[in-house]
Enzyme design. Structure first.
Site, PDB file in Angstrom:
ATOM      1  N   GLU A 282       0.823  -1.199   0.000  1.00 27.57           N
ATOM      2  CA  GLU A 282       0.000   0.000   0.000  1.00 27.57           C
ATOM      3  C   GLU A 282       0.861   1.255   0.000  1.00 27.57           C
ATOM      4  O   GLU A 282       1.974   1.263   0.513  1.00 27.57           O
ATOM      5  CB  GLU A 282      -0.872   0.033   1.264  1.00 27.57           C
ATOM      6  CG  GLU A 282      -1.868  -1.072   1.301  1.00 27.57           C
ATOM      7  CD  GLU A 282      -2.720  -1.038   2.558  1.00 27.57           C
ATOM      8  OE1 GLU A 282      -3.267  -2.079   2.895  1.00 27.57           O
ATOM      9  OE2 GLU A 282      -2.817   0.016   3.197  1.00 27.57           O
TER      10      GLU A 282
ATOM     11  N   SER B  33       8.450   4.852  17.284  1.00 24.69           N
ATOM     12  CA  SER B  33       7.176   4.315  17.767  1.00 24.69           C
ATOM     13  C   SER B  33       7.374   3.794  19.184  1.00 24.69           C
ATOM     14  O   SER B  33       7.728   2.645  19.411  1.00 24.69           O
ATOM     15  CB  SER B  33       6.697   3.188  16.847  1.00 24.69           C
ATOM     16  OG  SER B  33       6.352   3.718  15.604  1.00 24.69           O
TER      17      SER B  33
ATOM     18  N   CYS C 206      -2.808   1.752   7.705  1.00 21.33           N
ATOM     19  CA  CYS C 206      -2.122   0.987   6.674  1.00 21.33           C
ATOM     20  C   CYS C 206      -2.253  -0.511   6.922  1.00 21.33           C
ATOM     21  O   CYS C 206      -2.299  -0.966   8.048  1.00 21.33           O
ATOM     22  CB  CYS C 206      -0.653   1.363   6.651  1.00 21.33           C
ATOM     23  SG  CYS C 206      -0.225   2.101   5.102  1.00 21.33           S
TER      24      CYS C 206
END
Ligand code: SAH
Length: 364
Positions: A103, A224, A343
Site C-alpha cells: 500500500e 514508535s 495501513c
C-alpha cells in the site's frame, strides 16, 4: 549488450527504461523509427520526470509508444486499486511483479502533499493494534519498488508538488535499510528532494537507529514508543521489545548526529496506555530529552475487534499532562477515518492475488 540480454533477469517484462542511459534510450527510439529528438523526449520523461506510464508521454506518437512498450518498461509496479477517502486521502494498492501487493497513501493537506511509503510486503513487528502485521512479512521491497512509490505519488499529483515523504506504510524500515537508504539518497540527490522533508518511522532497534543517523542525510526520525514502561511496550510491540530507555537514548544520539529532533509516536489505545499514569510515566522518561511527542488516537481496525480508540477527553487529558510537564506534544488529526484508515487494511481486504507473472495493468 542487447536489450534482450538486459531483460534476462526479468523474462516477464522488457528492461526498465530508468536503468538505461539517455543514449541507449535514444538509440532505441531511432531503431523503432523515431527521430533523435524523440529519444530526448523519452529520456527526459524517464530520467527527469520519472513518468511510469506510456499514456502520459503524449508528445510521442501512439504508434511509437506502442513499439517502445514492447522494448522497455516504465514501471515494475502496477496500481491495482485506488480508494479515496472523504478528506482527499487516497490509498493505493500496488501490485508487484511476484504477485505480492503493498500500500501507498497520498495525503493532500493544504499546500502540503505527503506520500506514505511502504518498505516491506507485510510487517514482522506484529504490534497488537496494527493491520500491517496480521499476516506477517513476506519480503523486503527492493529499490525499484521503493522508488516507484515516490514516482507514482509525484505523477498522481500532476502539477501540485509532492512536499513530504513519510516512511510509515507497511513494514519496518530499519529492517530494510540496505534498500531504503540508497533509495532516499537517490530521491535527494537526483530529484532534489529535501532530506528534511523525509521522515522514517520505526519500532527499533537502537543500533539501527544509530546506523540510520549516520546515513549522511538529516532524515527525520519518528520513534514508535507507545509506552514508557518496558513491560507494557513489550505487550504492545512483542517482537521489538527493546527497553524504552535504550530506544530514547538512541534517539538522542540521532539528534546529536543530525541536529534534528526526533518525534516520539504514541498510538493511544483505550484502557491500554491512555491513562494519566501512562502520561506521567512518559513525561518522566522524556524529561529533558530533545524531541516532541505525537499522540495518535488509534484508528479502528476491523480485523482487531478487541481494541478500542481512546475517548477524546482521555486524549486531551493525556496531552495536558505532558504539556504541563513542559513537553512538546501534538495530537495527530485523523485522516481518511471513514475507510480503511490505517495501513495494511487495504491489503488485508483485497481481492485474490493475481497469478504469478500475470499482466500488470499500468496506470489505472
Ligand atoms: N514499523 C514502523 C513503521 C510503520 S507503522 C513503526 O512501527 O514505526 C507507522 C506508525 O503507525 C507507527 O507509529 C504505528 O504504531 C502506527 N500505527 C499502526 N497501526 C495503527 C493504527 N491502527 N492506528 C494508528 N496508528 C497506527
Amino acid at each position: 549488450m542487447s536489450f534482450d540480454e538486459l531483460a534476462g533477469e526479468n523474462p516477464g517484462r522488457p528492461p526498465l527504461a530508468r536503468e538505461l542511459s539517455p543514449k541507449a534510450l535514444g538509440d532505441l527510439v531511432v531503431e523503432e523509427g523515431g527521430k533523435p529528438f524523440h529519444g530526448r523526449i523519452l529520456a527526459e520523461c524517464v530520467h527527469q520526470k520519472g513518468i511510469l506510464d506510456f499514456d502520459r508521454i503524449s508528445n510521442l506518437s501512439k504508434a511509437l509508444r506502442k513499439k517502445l512498450a514492447k522494448r522497455i518498461s516504465l514501471s515494475s509496479t502496477a496500481v491495482l486499486q485506488r480508494s479515496t477517502g472523504n478528506e482527499g486521502t487516497t490509498k493505493y494498492l500496488l501490485g508487484l511483479e511476484d504477485g505480492e501487493s503493498i500500500e501507498m497513501v497520498l495525503i493532500p493537506d493544504g499546500k502540503r502533499n505527503t506520500v506514505c511509503m511502504s518498505t516491506q510486503v507485510g510487517c514482522p513487528i506484529a504490534c497488537i493494534f496494527c493491520a500491517s502485521g496480521l499476516l506477517g512479512v513476506r519480503r523486503n521491497l527492493n529499490r525499484t519498488e521503493l522508488l516507484e512509490q515516490f514516482l507514482l505519488a509525484r505523477q498522481e499529483l500532476g502539477e501540485s508538488p509532492l512536499t513530504n515523504i513519510v516512511v510509515m506504510g507497511l513494514g519496518e524500515p530499519m529492517l530494510n535499510l540496505g534498500e531504503l537508504l540508497p533509495t532516499l539518497d537517490h530521491i535527494v540527490g537526483h530529484f532534489g528532494f529535501s532530506a528534511r522533508r523525509i521522515t522514517v518511522s520505526t519500532s527499533g532497534t537502537s543500533d539501527r537507529i544509530r546506523a540510520f543517523a549516520r546515513s549522511g542525510h538529516p532524515f527525520g526520525l519518528a520513534l514508535s514508543l507507545h509506552a514508557a514502561d518496558g513491560e507494557l511496550r513489550k505487550r504492545l510491540v512483542p517482537t521489538a521489545s527493546e527497553d524504552p530507555r535504550s530506544l530514547v537514548r538512541a534517539s538522542q544520539d540521532y539528534f546529536g548526529a543530525t541536529g534534528r529532533e526526533p518525534t516520539f509516536e504514541i498510538v493511544l489505545l483505550r484502557n491500554w496506555n491512555d491513562e494519566p499514569q501512562h502520561a506521567r510515566a512518559l513525561a518522566r522518561l522524556l524529561h529533558r530529552q530533545r524531541g516532541h511527542i505525537n499522540l495518535i488516537p488509534w484508528n479502528q481496525v476491523e480485523e482487531i475487534p478487541n481494541l478500542n480508540s481512546p475517548e477524546p477527553d482521555r486524549v486531551d487529558r493525556f496531552r495536558d499532562i505532558l504539556q504541563n510537564e513542559g513537553l512538546k506534544v501534538t495530537v495527530r488529526r485523523r485522516r481518511g477515518r471513514d475507510r480503511n484508515a490505517a495501513c495494511g487494511q487495504l491489503r488485508l481486504g483485497r481481492s485474490p492475488q493475481p497469478e504469478k507473472g500475470s499482466k500488470h495493468i499500468s496506470g489505472n
